[in-house]
Design a protein around this motif. Sequence first.
Motif, short mmCIF file in Angstrom:
data_model
loop_
_atom_site.label_atom_id
_atom_site.label_comp_id
_atom_site.label_asym_id
_atom_site.label_seq_id
_atom_site.Cartn_x
_atom_site.Cartn_y
_atom_site.Cartn_z
N LEU A 73 17.81 21.55 -3.16
CA LEU A 73 18.36 21.67 -1.80
C LEU A 73 17.35 21.02 -0.85
O LEU A 73 16.19 21.42 -0.81
CB LEU A 73 18.55 23.14 -1.43
CG LEU A 73 18.96 23.42 0.03
CD1 LEU A 73 20.29 22.74 0.37
CD2 LEU A 73 19.05 24.93 0.28
N ILE A 74 17.79 20.00 -0.13
CA ILE A 74 16.94 19.34 0.87
C ILE A 74 17.16 20.05 2.21
O ILE A 74 18.30 20.28 2.61
CB ILE A 74 17.30 17.84 0.97
CG1 ILE A 74 16.87 17.11 -0.31
CG2 ILE A 74 16.65 17.20 2.21
CD1 ILE A 74 17.34 15.67 -0.41
N ILE A 75 16.08 20.42 2.87
CA ILE A 75 16.18 21.06 4.19
C ILE A 75 15.34 20.27 5.18
O ILE A 75 14.22 19.88 4.88
CB ILE A 75 15.71 22.54 4.11
CG1 ILE A 75 16.77 23.38 3.38
CG2 ILE A 75 15.43 23.11 5.52
CD1 ILE A 75 16.44 24.86 3.27
N ASP A 76 15.93 20.01 6.35
CA ASP A 76 15.13 19.37 7.39
C ASP A 76 15.52 19.91 8.76
O ASP A 76 16.57 20.52 8.92
CB ASP A 76 15.29 17.84 7.34
CG ASP A 76 14.06 17.12 7.94
OD1 ASP A 76 13.07 17.79 8.29
OD2 ASP A 76 14.10 15.89 8.05
N ASP A 77 14.64 19.71 9.73
CA ASP A 77 14.89 20.28 11.06
C ASP A 77 15.97 19.53 11.82
O ASP A 77 16.85 20.11 12.42
CB ASP A 77 13.59 20.37 11.88
CG ASP A 77 12.89 19.04 12.08
OD1 ASP A 77 13.11 18.11 11.27
OD2 ASP A 77 12.10 18.92 13.04
N PHE A 78 15.92 18.20 11.76
CA PHE A 78 16.87 17.38 12.52
C PHE A 78 17.59 16.38 11.63
O PHE A 78 17.01 15.89 10.65
CB PHE A 78 16.12 16.58 13.61
CG PHE A 78 16.06 17.28 14.94
CD1 PHE A 78 17.15 17.26 15.79
CD2 PHE A 78 14.92 17.96 15.32
CE1 PHE A 78 17.11 17.90 17.03
CE2 PHE A 78 14.86 18.62 16.54
CZ PHE A 78 15.95 18.59 17.40
N LEU A 79 18.83 16.09 11.96
CA LEU A 79 19.54 14.95 11.39
C LEU A 79 20.03 14.10 12.54
O LEU A 79 20.80 14.57 13.38
CB LEU A 79 20.72 15.41 10.53
CG LEU A 79 21.66 14.32 10.01
CD1 LEU A 79 20.94 13.33 9.10
CD2 LEU A 79 22.84 14.95 9.25
N ALA A 80 19.54 12.86 12.62
CA ALA A 80 19.95 11.97 13.71
C ALA A 80 20.55 10.71 13.07
O ALA A 80 21.74 10.65 12.78
CB ALA A 80 18.76 11.64 14.60
N ASN A 81 19.72 9.74 12.78
CA ASN A 81 20.22 8.53 12.12
C ASN A 81 20.17 8.64 10.59
O ASN A 81 20.62 7.74 9.89
CB ASN A 81 19.41 7.33 12.59
CG ASN A 81 17.94 7.64 12.52
OD1 ASN A 81 17.41 7.84 11.43
ND2 ASN A 81 17.26 7.73 13.65
N GLY A 82 19.63 9.73 10.10
CA GLY A 82 19.66 9.98 8.66
C GLY A 82 18.51 9.38 7.87
O GLY A 82 18.44 9.53 6.65
N GLN A 83 17.59 8.70 8.55
CA GLN A 83 16.49 8.02 7.84
C GLN A 83 15.65 8.97 6.99
O GLN A 83 15.33 8.67 5.85
CB GLN A 83 15.58 7.31 8.85
CG GLN A 83 16.24 6.17 9.58
CD GLN A 83 16.66 5.05 8.64
OE1 GLN A 83 15.83 4.46 7.97
NE2 GLN A 83 17.95 4.81 8.55
N ALA A 84 15.28 10.11 7.56
CA ALA A 84 14.42 11.04 6.82
C ALA A 84 15.17 11.63 5.63
O ALA A 84 14.64 11.70 4.51
CB ALA A 84 13.93 12.16 7.74
N ALA A 85 16.43 12.03 5.86
CA ALA A 85 17.21 12.62 4.77
C ALA A 85 17.43 11.60 3.65
O ALA A 85 17.31 11.93 2.46
CB ALA A 85 18.55 13.13 5.29
N LEU A 86 17.72 10.36 4.02
CA LEU A 86 17.92 9.32 2.99
C LEU A 86 16.65 9.10 2.17
O LEU A 86 16.72 8.89 0.95
CB LEU A 86 18.38 8.01 3.64
CG LEU A 86 19.83 8.02 4.14
CD1 LEU A 86 20.10 6.81 5.06
CD2 LEU A 86 20.82 8.02 2.97
N ALA A 87 15.50 9.15 2.83
CA ALA A 87 14.24 8.97 2.11
C ALA A 87 13.98 10.16 1.17
O ALA A 87 13.51 9.97 0.04
CB ALA A 87 13.09 8.80 3.10
#
Lengths: 196, 196
Positions: free
Chosen positions: B121-135
């Motif tokens: 499960l990937i958790i992050d604080d923000f999703l905007a353009n998706g760059q961090a989640a994609l990485a």
Amino acid sequence: MEKLQQTIIEEGVALSDTVLKVDKFLNHQIDPQLMQEIGKEFVKRFKNKKITKIVTLESSGIAPAVMAGLILDVPVVFARKKKSLTLKDGLITSTVYSYTKQETNDISISKKFLSEDDHVLIIDDFLANGQAALALIDIVEKTNAKVTGIGIVIEKAFQDGGDILRSKGYQIESLARIKSLENETIEFINEKEYAK
Amino acid sequence: MEKLQQTIIEEGVALSDTVLKVDKFLNHQIDPQLMQEIGKEFVKRFKNKKITKIVTLESSGIAPAVMAGLILDVPVVFARKKKSLTLKDGLITSTVYSYTKQETNDISISKKFLSEDDHVLIIDDFLANGQAALALIDIVEKTNAKVTGIGIVIEKAFQDGGDILRSKGYQIESLARIKSLENETIEFINEKEYAK
């Protein structure tokens, strides 16, 4: 703290006489149950003190600090190592030299999160030469908030940070105190020797 | 998630049409009680999925990830933005461009903490353009671990990250979805509109 010492023995690696790698449960991978136990232990050790806020340093201080903050029901503020575009003004800054990373960082906290009414418990993952803790104390005291005490997960007691901070009169509570990392062997200071 | 939306309304600041400042409870000062509620909500939203590990990105992802990890009793691994001297070899790396900070960072995870048996499960604080989640997805999939889903605290739904990730078939659960920050006003997408 026995469970922490056990985990350090089982999962920590003495990379050299001065570097202890604890990336399996604290610095890269995090063991949430252990962090909760650590949070409880900090609360116990400072139970007679007034605490209105916890201050820590990103990134490895955040998990133990948030667990202590949850139990105490106080906010946690983490000092940042770099300025971001959304955090420009109103920063209180201090400088830290990291011997491990061989670099100097400014660390900063937005001044709006600390005031003279605050009683601050500082929490950090490691205490070695004391540079990070001294910078956190510096920031807190610049806002006229009081430092209630300093909670450290792992103290490298063979380095001089602990002595420096204790000689200044702060209550330092280190949950594991490493006596030596020589010969790839992790040796603790017997906790009972230091019990109050 | 209603409590989160309320907190964003009360304590968040729309700095511009694209930047939401949430440093009072998530990005600099952390509200531990709210983090616990967020952890519970993530666990609820992925309750039928197998999860063996949580992966997040330092620093603001750590608190919500650790709270979810505590409930699920699984380890949390946070990707680092910079290499440290004690974490040299065996890193899996991907690149993130941050529009907010206007800089490119390598983020990396030690490969020993993820394997093909992991359901992440990937958790992050923000999703905007998706760059961090994609990485983060890139890193997880390079180890042959499976991405179970992606839990986001705040999605800026007016940017395209959510669409990109959903079009790839991932289950994305965003606890607050911002429709617009125009005119210094924070507007949410009605959660019910998007309930499954």
